[in-house]
Design a protein around this motif. Structure first.
Motif, PDB file in Angstrom:
ATOM      1  N   THR A 121       0.846  -1.181   0.000  1.00 12.07           N
ATOM      2  CA  THR A 121       0.000   0.000   0.000  1.00 12.07           C
ATOM      3  C   THR A 121       0.887   1.237   0.000  1.00 12.07           C
ATOM      4  OG1 THR A 121      -1.746   1.222   1.177  1.00 12.07           O
ATOM      5  CG2 THR A 121      -0.171   0.029   2.533  1.00 12.07           C
ATOM      6  N   GLY A 122       0.309   2.370  -0.320  1.00 11.44           N
ATOM      7  CA  GLY A 122       1.077   3.603  -0.404  1.00 11.44           C
ATOM      8  C   GLY A 122       1.098   4.118  -1.827  1.00 11.44           C
ATOM      9  N   HIS A 123       2.132   4.864  -2.186  1.00 11.39           N
ATOM     10  CA  HIS A 123       2.165   5.546  -3.482  1.00 11.39           C
ATOM     11  C   HIS A 123       3.530   5.356  -4.137  1.00 11.39           C
ATOM     12  CE1 HIS A 123      -1.693   7.301  -2.520  1.00 11.39           C
ATOM     13  NE2 HIS A 123      -1.219   7.440  -1.302  1.00 11.39           N
ATOM     14  N   TYR A 124       3.523   5.231  -5.447  1.00 14.15           N
ATOM     15  CA  TYR A 124       4.661   4.731  -6.204  1.00 14.15           C
ATOM     16  C   TYR A 124       5.760   5.786  -6.340  1.00 14.15           C
ATOM     17  CZ  TYR A 124       6.968   2.216 -10.100  1.00 14.15           C
ATOM     18  OH  TYR A 124       7.849   1.582 -10.924  1.00 14.15           O
ATOM     19  N   ARG A 125       5.846   6.481  -7.433  1.00 15.29           N
ATOM     20  CA  ARG A 125       6.911   7.449  -7.717  1.00 15.29           C
ATOM     21  C   ARG A 125       6.468   8.302  -8.890  1.00 15.29           C
ATOM     22  NH1 ARG A 125       8.824   5.899 -12.645  1.00 15.29           N
ATOM     23  NH2 ARG A 125       9.069   3.680 -13.105  1.00 15.29           N
ATOM     24  N   ASP A 126       7.226   9.373  -9.164  1.00 10.93           N
ATOM     25  CA  ASP A 126       7.009  10.126 -10.398  1.00 10.93           C
ATOM     26  C   ASP A 126       7.316   9.202 -11.576  1.00 10.93           C
ATOM     27  OD1 ASP A 126       6.432  12.472  -9.014  1.00 10.93           O
ATOM     28  OD2 ASP A 126       8.508  13.164  -9.053  1.00 10.93           O
ATOM     29  N   PRO A 127       6.611   9.317 -12.707  1.00 12.34           N
ATOM     30  CA  PRO A 127       5.589  10.311 -13.042  1.00 12.34           C
ATOM     31  C   PRO A 127       4.172   9.853 -12.718  1.00 12.34           C
ATOM     32  CG  PRO A 127       6.121   9.063 -14.991  1.00 12.34           C
ATOM     33  CD  PRO A 127       6.974   8.499 -13.886  1.00 12.34           C
ATOM     34  N   TYR A 128       4.030   8.821 -11.874  1.00 10.96           N
ATOM     35  CA  TYR A 128       2.706   8.272 -11.591  1.00 10.96           C
ATOM     36  C   TYR A 128       1.968   9.011 -10.490  1.00 10.96           C
ATOM     37  CZ  TYR A 128       4.235   4.364 -14.476  1.00 10.96           C
ATOM     38  OH  TYR A 128       4.688   3.596 -15.528  1.00 10.96           O
ATOM     39  N   LEU A 129       2.681   9.764  -9.670  1.00 12.94           N
ATOM     40  CA  LEU A 129       2.044  10.436  -8.547  1.00 12.94           C
ATOM     41  C   LEU A 129       1.189  11.605  -9.023  1.00 12.94           C
ATOM     42  CD1 LEU A 129       5.024  10.504  -6.018  1.00 12.94           C
ATOM     43  CD2 LEU A 129       3.201   8.802  -6.227  1.00 12.94           C
ATOM     44  N   ASP A 130       0.012  11.736  -8.448  1.00 16.61           N
ATOM     45  CA  ASP A 130      -0.899  12.840  -8.749  1.00 16.61           C
ATOM     46  C   ASP A 130      -0.504  14.031  -7.875  1.00 16.61           C
ATOM     47  OD1 ASP A 130      -3.002  14.645  -8.938  1.00 16.61           O
ATOM     48  OD2 ASP A 130      -4.546  13.090  -8.958  1.00 16.61           O
ATOM     49  N   ARG A 131       0.238  14.965  -8.450  1.00 13.96           N
ATOM     50  CA  ARG A 131       0.780  16.065  -7.657  1.00 13.96           C
ATOM     51  C   ARG A 131      -0.319  16.940  -7.069  1.00 13.96           C
ATOM     52  NH1 ARG A 131       6.227  18.015 -10.979  1.00 13.96           N
ATOM     53  NH2 ARG A 131       7.208  15.945 -11.001  1.00 13.96           N
ATOM     54  N   ASP A 132      -1.402  17.149  -7.818  1.00 15.94           N
ATOM     55  CA  ASP A 132      -2.495  17.957  -7.279  1.00 15.94           C
ATOM     56  C   ASP A 132      -3.102  17.290  -6.047  1.00 15.94           C
ATOM     57  OD1 ASP A 132      -2.170  19.874  -9.219  1.00 15.94           O
ATOM     58  OD2 ASP A 132      -3.703  19.044 -10.548  1.00 15.94           O
ATOM     59  N   TRP A 133      -3.256  15.960  -6.101  1.00 12.24           N
ATOM     60  CA  TRP A 133      -3.816  15.227  -4.966  1.00 12.24           C
ATOM     61  C   TRP A 133      -2.895  15.360  -3.760  1.00 12.24           C
ATOM     62  CZ3 TRP A 133      -2.496  11.098  -1.804  1.00 12.24           C
ATOM     63  CH2 TRP A 133      -3.545  10.534  -1.066  1.00 12.24           C
ATOM     64  N   PHE A 134      -1.589  15.212  -3.993  1.00 16.40           N
ATOM     65  CA  PHE A 134      -0.642  15.341  -2.884  1.00 16.40           C
ATOM     66  C   PHE A 134      -0.638  16.754  -2.325  1.00 16.40           C
ATOM     67  CE2 PHE A 134       0.857  11.237  -4.151  1.00 16.40           C
ATOM     68  CZ  PHE A 134       1.447  10.709  -3.019  1.00 16.40           C
ATOM     69  N   ASP A 135      -0.788  17.746  -3.183  1.00 10.39           N
ATOM     70  CA  ASP A 135      -0.816  19.136  -2.716  1.00 10.39           C
ATOM     71  C   ASP A 135      -2.025  19.418  -1.837  1.00 10.39           C
ATOM     72  OD1 ASP A 135       1.538  19.769  -3.963  1.00 10.39           O
ATOM     73  OD2 ASP A 135       0.609  20.735  -5.699  1.00 10.39           O
ATOM     74  N   ARG A 136      -3.100  18.684  -2.032  1.00 11.11           N
ATOM     75  CA  ARG A 136      -4.339  18.934  -1.288  1.00 11.11           C
ATOM     76  C   ARG A 136      -4.406  18.170   0.032  1.00 11.11           C
ATOM     77  NH1 ARG A 136      -6.601  18.003  -6.387  1.00 11.11           N
ATOM     78  NH2 ARG A 136      -7.484  16.037  -5.650  1.00 11.11           N
ATOM     79  N   HIS A 137      -3.400  17.345   0.317  1.00  9.86           N
ATOM     80  CA  HIS A 137      -3.432  16.529   1.529  1.00  9.86           C
ATOM     81  C   HIS A 137      -2.122  16.690   2.294  1.00  9.86           C
ATOM     82  CE1 HIS A 137      -6.477  14.633  -1.044  1.00  9.86           C
ATOM     83  NE2 HIS A 137      -7.049  14.224   0.075  1.00  9.86           N
ATOM     84  N   THR A 138      -2.240  16.719   3.606  1.00  7.99           N
ATOM     85  CA  THR A 138      -1.049  16.788   4.443  1.00  7.99           C
ATOM     86  C   THR A 138      -0.373  15.425   4.495  1.00  7.99           C
ATOM     87  OG1 THR A 138      -2.180  16.170   6.497  1.00  7.99           O
ATOM     88  CG2 THR A 138      -2.187  18.519   5.887  1.00  7.99           C
ATOM     89  N   VAL A 139       0.885  15.427   4.961  1.00  2.00           N
ATOM     90  CA  VAL A 139       1.595  14.160   5.132  1.00  2.00           C
ATOM     91  C   VAL A 139       0.823  13.242   6.081  1.00  2.00           C
ATOM     92  CG1 VAL A 139       3.655  13.144   6.191  1.00  2.00           C
ATOM     93  CG2 VAL A 139       3.885  15.048   4.572  1.00  2.00           C
ATOM     94  N   ALA A 140       0.312  13.801   7.169  1.00  2.00           N
ATOM     95  CA  ALA A 140      -0.426  12.980   8.132  1.00  2.00           C
ATOM     96  C   ALA A 140      -1.696  12.404   7.517  1.00  2.00           C
ATOM     97  CB  ALA A 140      -0.763  13.797   9.373  1.00  2.00           C
ATOM     98  N   GLU A 141      -2.405  13.195   6.712  1.00  2.00           N
ATOM     99  CA  GLU A 141      -3.621  12.688   6.072  1.00  2.00           C
ATOM    100  C   GLU A 141      -3.308  11.539   5.119  1.00  2.00           C
ATOM    101  OE1 GLU A 141      -6.346  16.771   5.976  1.00  2.00           O
ATOM    102  OE2 GLU A 141      -4.980  16.310   4.323  1.00  2.00           O
ATOM    103  N   ILE A 142      -2.269  11.713   4.322  1.00  2.00           N
ATOM    104  CA  ILE A 142      -1.880  10.651   3.392  1.00  2.00           C
ATOM    105  C   ILE A 142      -1.416   9.427   4.170  1.00  2.00           C
ATOM    106  CG2 ILE A 142      -0.304  10.033   1.519  1.00  2.00           C
ATOM    107  CD1 ILE A 142      -0.173  13.111   0.913  1.00  2.00           C
ATOM    108  N   GLY A 143      -0.641   9.669   5.219  1.00  2.00           N
ATOM    109  CA  GLY A 143      -0.153   8.565   6.042  1.00  2.00           C
ATOM    110  C   GLY A 143      -1.279   7.791   6.702  1.00  2.00           C
ATOM    111  N   GLU A 144      -2.310   8.489   7.157  1.00  2.00           N
ATOM    112  CA  GLU A 144      -3.423   7.807   7.818  1.00  2.00           C
ATOM    113  C   GLU A 144      -4.211   6.937   6.836  1.00  2.00           C
ATOM    114  OE1 GLU A 144      -4.478   7.450  11.091  1.00  2.00           O
ATOM    115  OE2 GLU A 144      -2.413   8.152  11.348  1.00  2.00           O
TER     116      GLU A 144
END
Length: 336
Positions: A121-144
């Motif tokens: 589980t988790g998130h892969y790497r560039d260029p697959y990461l959705d930068r807008d999605w990451f920008d809208r969520h904190t590290v803690a939110e993504i981690g949870e």
């Protein structure tokens, strides 16, 4: 050792048998590999995984994170999925979770072959990461959200839980801003759950800054697996990772269809063994495109047990040392 979470539930680590710690079964890499980057044929993959079982394989770790699972099932378009499954797949893009259709296909495969499967589980790497999605969520939110997959279950499934974080990592020789946020979220989830983190660090020694970042966030080095080390022909790099307590994973054995590449990997493994770090080595294939399958002329999932271990014996390892590489080490890496 503690239990390891598999598709079918927790299993004592010692019962896992031989383990492939870095593989992909159903995966969508079409963004980079337009000709061969979609593995979604259940019948073909059943034969491939069954060959691993016939060779004595017990467990396979599928590190296909969320960005790589959409369309990586029998029905990539979703045309024939039940409405609920389609809704769950669409929801994945909102919460960063794994496509439940991918999980269901893996469950059918595990039941058909008897091979235990551990989900990443988790998130892969560039260029697959959705930068807008990451920008809208904190590290803690993504981690949870990663914690949720490890403790409560992957949304859209019947509570099926992931057993490892990753593969997460870096596309280049540096960690990009989005990749850094992904790795920090992985660290957040590791500290909350104790699960191991497995990384993508191909072609460059970027595993060092990855390890710096993760340990700087509090992750114990022995819970970090640095991937694709055999793509970086720097023994000093492998030694540094091992000395710092991380797992050194030689995992692109899909290239061993070439005798020269096979011998190069034997040399890398033996160099680290002779330096006294047998207990820090993991071995796998990283099957991820059609050309890697045995049915398409590649090594398939069984190569490590059927061919590479013979080369290690010829290089001087005994049966107990080989068992440590193929069983004890990956069991420890998963269980902690």
């Amino acid at each position: 050792m503690p239990d390891v979470m598999t598709l079918a539930g927790p299993v004592p680590a010692a019962d896992l048998g031989p383990v492939l710690p870095h593989e992909h079964v159903f995966i969508n890499l079409l963004r980079e590999y337009r000709q061969s980057g979609l593995l979604n044929d259940e019948e073909e993959m059943r034969h491939e995984v069954a060959a691993y079982a016939a060779a004595g394989g017990g467990t396979l770790v599928d590190v296909t994170t969320s960005e790589l699972t959409t369309g990586a099932a029998t029905d990539p378009s979703g045309l024939f999925a039940a409405p609920g499954a389609r809704t769950a797949a669409r929801a994945r893009t909102d919460d960063g979770g794994r496509d439940p259709a991918n999980v269901a296909a893996l469950a059918r495969l595990a039941a058909a072959t008897g091979v235990r499967i551990v989900l990443g589980t988790g998130h892969y790497r560039d260029p697959y990461l959705d930068r807008d999605w990451f920008d809208r969520h904190t590290v803690a939110e993504i981690g949870e959200l990663i914690v949720r997959d490890l403790t409560d279950g992957i949304p859209g499934t019947d509570g099926t839980r992931a057993g490892i974080i990753g593969e997460v990592g870096s596309d280049g020789w540096y960690v990009s801003a989005t990749e850094e946020r992904s790795l920090r979220a992985a660290a957040h989830a590791q500290l909350r759950t104790g699960a191991a983190i497995t990384t993508h660090a191909a072609r460059w020694p970027v595993g060092i800054p990855q390890l710096d970042l993760l340990t700087g966030a509090g992750v114990p080095p022995e819970r970090v697996i640095i991937g694709h080390c055999d793509k970086v022909c720097l023994p000093e790099y492998h030694l540094e990772l091992a000395r710092r307590g991380a797992w050194v994973q030689f995992d692109t054995f899909h290239e061993c269809a070439s005798p020269r590449e096979a011998e190069r990997r034997v040399a890398l493994v033996m160099a680290l063994v002779r330096a006294g770090h047998l207990e820090r080595i993991l071995l796998s294939h990283d099957i991820c495109v059609r050309d890697h399958l045995a049915s398409r002329g590649g090594t398939g999932f069984a190569y490590l047990l059927t061919d590479f271990t013979k080369k290690l014996r010829a290089a001087g390892l005994d049966d107990e040392e080989i068992r440590q590489l193929t069983e004890t080490n990956p069991q420890r890496a998963l269980a902690g």
